[in-house]
Write an enzyme that holds these catalytic residues in place. Sequence first.
Site, PDB file in Angstrom:
ATOM      1  N   TRP A  69       0.813  -1.220   0.000  1.00 37.27           N
ATOM      2  CA  TRP A  69       0.000   0.000   0.000  1.00 37.27           C
ATOM      3  C   TRP A  69       0.845   1.268   0.000  1.00 37.27           C
ATOM      4  CZ3 TRP A  69      -4.596  -0.885   3.944  1.00 37.27           C
ATOM      5  CH2 TRP A  69      -5.305  -2.044   3.557  1.00 37.27           C
TER       6      TRP A  69
ATOM      7  N   HIS B 125      12.822  -2.463  -1.003  1.00 39.58           N
ATOM      8  CA  HIS B 125      11.996  -1.927  -2.088  1.00 39.58           C
ATOM      9  C   HIS B 125      12.750  -0.775  -2.758  1.00 39.58           C
ATOM     10  CE1 HIS B 125       8.730   0.131  -4.181  1.00 39.58           C
ATOM     11  NE2 HIS B 125       8.076  -1.010  -4.118  1.00 39.58           N
TER      12      HIS B 125
ATOM     13  N   GLU C 262      11.971   2.065  -3.702  1.00 39.66           N
ATOM     14  CA  GLU C 262      11.752   3.388  -3.118  1.00 39.66           C
ATOM     15  C   GLU C 262      12.580   3.574  -1.851  1.00 39.66           C
ATOM     16  OE1 GLU C 262       7.313   3.487  -5.054  1.00 39.66           O
ATOM     17  OE2 GLU C 262       7.510   3.181  -2.884  1.00 39.66           O
TER      18      GLU C 262
ATOM     19  N   GLU D  69      11.234  -6.397  -9.304  1.00 36.19           N
ATOM     20  CA  GLU D  69      10.481  -5.207  -9.665  1.00 36.19           C
ATOM     21  C   GLU D  69      11.378  -4.260 -10.460  1.00 36.19           C
ATOM     22  OE1 GLU D  69       7.093  -4.150  -6.679  1.00 36.19           O
ATOM     23  OE2 GLU D  69       9.008  -3.697  -5.767  1.00 36.19           O
TER      24      GLU D  69
ATOM     25  N   GLY E 192       4.851   2.052 -10.732  1.00 34.01           N
ATOM     26  CA  GLY E 192       4.050   3.267 -10.678  1.00 34.01           C
ATOM     27  C   GLY E 192       4.072   4.092 -11.945  1.00 34.01           C
TER      28      GLY E 192
ATOM     29  N   GLY F 110       1.213  -2.885  -6.393  1.00 34.28           N
ATOM     30  CA  GLY F 110       1.191  -1.545  -5.839  1.00 34.28           C
ATOM     31  C   GLY F 110      -0.194  -0.925  -5.920  1.00 34.28           C
ATOM     32  N   GLY F 111      -0.404  -0.032  -6.894  1.00 35.33           N
ATOM     33  CA  GLY F 111      -1.643   0.733  -6.982  1.00 35.33           C
ATOM     34  C   GLY F 111      -2.907  -0.105  -7.014  1.00 35.33           C
TER      35      GLY F 111
END
Length: 249
Positions: free
Chosen positions: A12, A91, A93, A163, A169, A229-230
Amino acid sequence: MALRKPMVAGNWKMNGSLELVSELAAAIANIDTSDVDILVFPPFPLIKSALDAGMKAGAQTVSENNAGAFTGEVDAKLVHALGANYTLVGHSERRAIFGESNETVAAKFAKAQENKLTPILCVGESEQEREQELTEQVVWQQIDAIIGKLGVDALANSVIAYEPVWAIGTGKTASPEQAQAVHKFIRSKLTELNSELAAKIQLLYGGSVNENNSEQLFAQPDIDGGLIGGASLKAESFAAICNSAKGNG
């Protein structure tokens, strides 16, 4: 019986609400989890609510340190005490925005396992690295950091999520063939070190996975599900993705 059970995990990120917990729990309540592992990774304050709603839930990251003077960090021991059994580590990010190195990720991986959490190790290359044909080198360096610190056998109690950074994203998705090629590379490299482990480890694909492309991606022989993800923020979409993973193990 399939050698590897499919897994669908929803990340999330810094999104979600108590309402989403309820909506998602209701949407996946009737999915037979003997056919697919379903996990969610909400923000820390929502982990207990997700668990109480009947979902498997984990942390998006944990500290590489034990309890102490680390303001804002979260101890893996506390995550496990909540009832969670998983955490994401590495991850893209976290690597890009928060500066986590391969060494830091390996330390977090170790701390997770010390505290009875199964780490989902995220690996992947940037668009520039793919264009320079460095995908395999970058991905393997990220995995090899774990092997160098803990030995290959530590990966037996883990999941690896490939990923590609350029597909997270962005709406871009690696084709099923592109994704399969990297998953096959990972499994082949692991086979050289421990063939039994390589045959059993779950390898997930992440990067703009949705209900329209998940079935084709999950049908690939070395892709065992997805890190979503989204689409994991939309109850109907996430449930559809979970259903598409069933039977592909």
